[in-house]
Enzyme design. Structure first.
Site, PDB file in Angstrom:
ATOM      1  N   SER A 153       2.214   2.766   0.772  1.00  0.00           N
ATOM      2  CA  SER A 153       2.989   3.288   2.565  1.00  0.00           C
ATOM      3  C   SER A 153       4.149   3.375   2.735  1.00  0.00           C
ATOM      4  O   SER A 153       5.101   1.825   0.959  1.00  0.00           O
ATOM      5  CB  SER A 153       1.607   1.701   2.970  1.00  0.00           C
ATOM      6  N   TYR A 158      -0.776  -6.262   3.519  1.00  0.00           N
ATOM      7  CA  TYR A 158      -0.750  -5.375   3.479  1.00  0.00           C
ATOM      8  C   TYR A 158      -0.272  -5.325   2.767  1.00  0.00           C
ATOM      9  O   TYR A 158       0.497  -3.859   1.726  1.00  0.00           O
ATOM     10  CB  TYR A 158      -0.867  -4.477   5.214  1.00  0.00           C
TER      11      TYR A 158
END
Lengths: 128, 248
Positions: free
Chosen positions: B141, B154
């Site tokens: 990401s 995350y």
């Protein structure tokens, strides 16, 4: 060259592809101007990508690692070549075709949303 | 069809970016194992693959559980006899400030996002080694690079995936296996909708230099490139597909 191309990009699309080098990220002793120039190309690519994004023009750079070209191979003994291979995770030097594939990808619609990036094609030698 | 005769496993393949990747690889002729915790949704993707003229197989998996991952690997070999491409897409996106975070939220994020990469990659490496070729592609990401308030686990898990990819690339390159990551920018999927209003989300998605709202299908092209023979000399890299929102 980039400026000349950008002026003609009236159709709100276009691709500018630059060639850097893994030395532009890692540096290389005795190759100061080469390494500095290649690092400059990476920053130039990012800056130009930001300037031209509103016109739909994508700017990316390909950074080759050790590649079998006359300039490299002419200077390398078979022993040095073997030694070099042992440092490359994919176990071989790159071919000009490996680079061509990356350049080609960056001209296709499949890379429509990639801009300002550096594609390292080096068999895993340098993983910045 | 660039992937005719190839077999791909896509974890998290039942929805969002994973579903788009499963269908994108299938469209190029690959047979697809749609591996997901949500088996009903995985079956729907398999139906879509069949409509595209290729084969799919729905496999229920918890990527954070080693025996579940082993069952996935066995099911893949029983059904298709080989694996050429593994796409590690399964992940969770859980919100909490660090000072308020439960250990459970931290552990779950790390175990699913990072542990899943480890367990799934390991389960398929020996088979790829035998055939002297393979492609492992992990979905990291952009948040791995720039961080995100309230999403520390995350961000940490995605940054760790990039480190994992670089290390694994150095372990398996000699066997003809490449390992790379894609770092998607914020995309129009269900995941960010759990934490943002529709207006907030769409405003944020448009805020990138190209002014394009990234859709799940937009990541298929770079995945196809990395999965193809064209990218056989690219390994250990993290490719940003983010409309220029972050250039690193």
């Amino acid at each position: 060259m980039s400026r000349g191309g950008a002026r003609h990009a009236e159709a709100k699309s276009g691709r500018i592809l630059n060639t850097a080098s893994n030395y532009g990220v890692t540096g290389s002793a005795l190759r100061t101007p080469y390494s500095a120039a290649k690092a400059g190309i990476i920053a130039f690519t990012k800056t130009l990508a930001q300037e031209l994004a509103p016109d739909g023009i994508l700017v990316n750079t390909v950074a080759p690692g050790p590649t079998d070209t006359p300039r490299v191979m002419g200077k390398e003994s078979p022993e040095a070549r073997k030694q070099r291979w042992s440092q490359i995770p994919m176990g071989r030097t790159g071919q000009p075709e490996d680079l061509a594939e990356a350049f080609y990808f960056l001209t296709t619609p499949e890379s429509n949303w990639i801009t300002g990036q550096t594609f390292h094609v080096n068999g895993g030698l340098v993983t910045p | 069809m660039r992937l005719h005769g190839k077999v791909a496993v896509v974890t998290g393949g039942a929805q969002g970016i994973g579903r788009a990747i499963a269908l994108g690889l299938g469209r190029e002729g690959a047979k697809i194992v749609v591996a997901d915790l949500q088996s009903d949704k995985a079956k729907n993707v398999v139906d879509e693959l069949q409509a595209l003229g290729t084969e799919g197989y729905p496999a229920e998996v918890n990527v954070a559980n080693e025996s579940s991952v082993k069952r996935l690997a066995n099911a893949t070999f029983d059904r298709f006899g080989r694996v050429d491409i593994l796409v590690n897409d399964a992940g969770v996106y859980l919100k909490s400030l660090v000072v308020e975070m439960s250990e459970e939220l931290w552990d779950r994020t790390i175990n699913v996002n990072l542990g899943g990469n480890f367990l799934c990659s390991r389960a398929f490496i020996s088979s790829m080694r035998k055939q002297k070729s393979g492609r492992i592609i992990s979905i990291a990401s952009g948040i791995a690079h720039y961080g995100a308030k309230e999403f520390a686990p995350y961000a940490a898990s995605k940054a760790a995936i990039i480190g994992f990819v670089k290390a694994l690339a150095r372990e398996v390159g000699a066997d003809g296996i490449t390992v790379n990551a894609i770092c998607p920018g914020a995309a129009n999927t269900a995941m960010p909708r759990t934490h943002r209003t529709e207006e907030e989300l769409m405003a944020r998605l448009r805020t990138n230099p190209l002014g394009h709202v990234l859709e799940p299908e937009d990541f298929v092209g770079p995945i196809l490139f990395l999965a193809s023979d064209a990218a056989s000399y690219i390994t250990g890299q993290a490719i940003n597909v983010n409309c220029g929102s972050y250039m690193i």
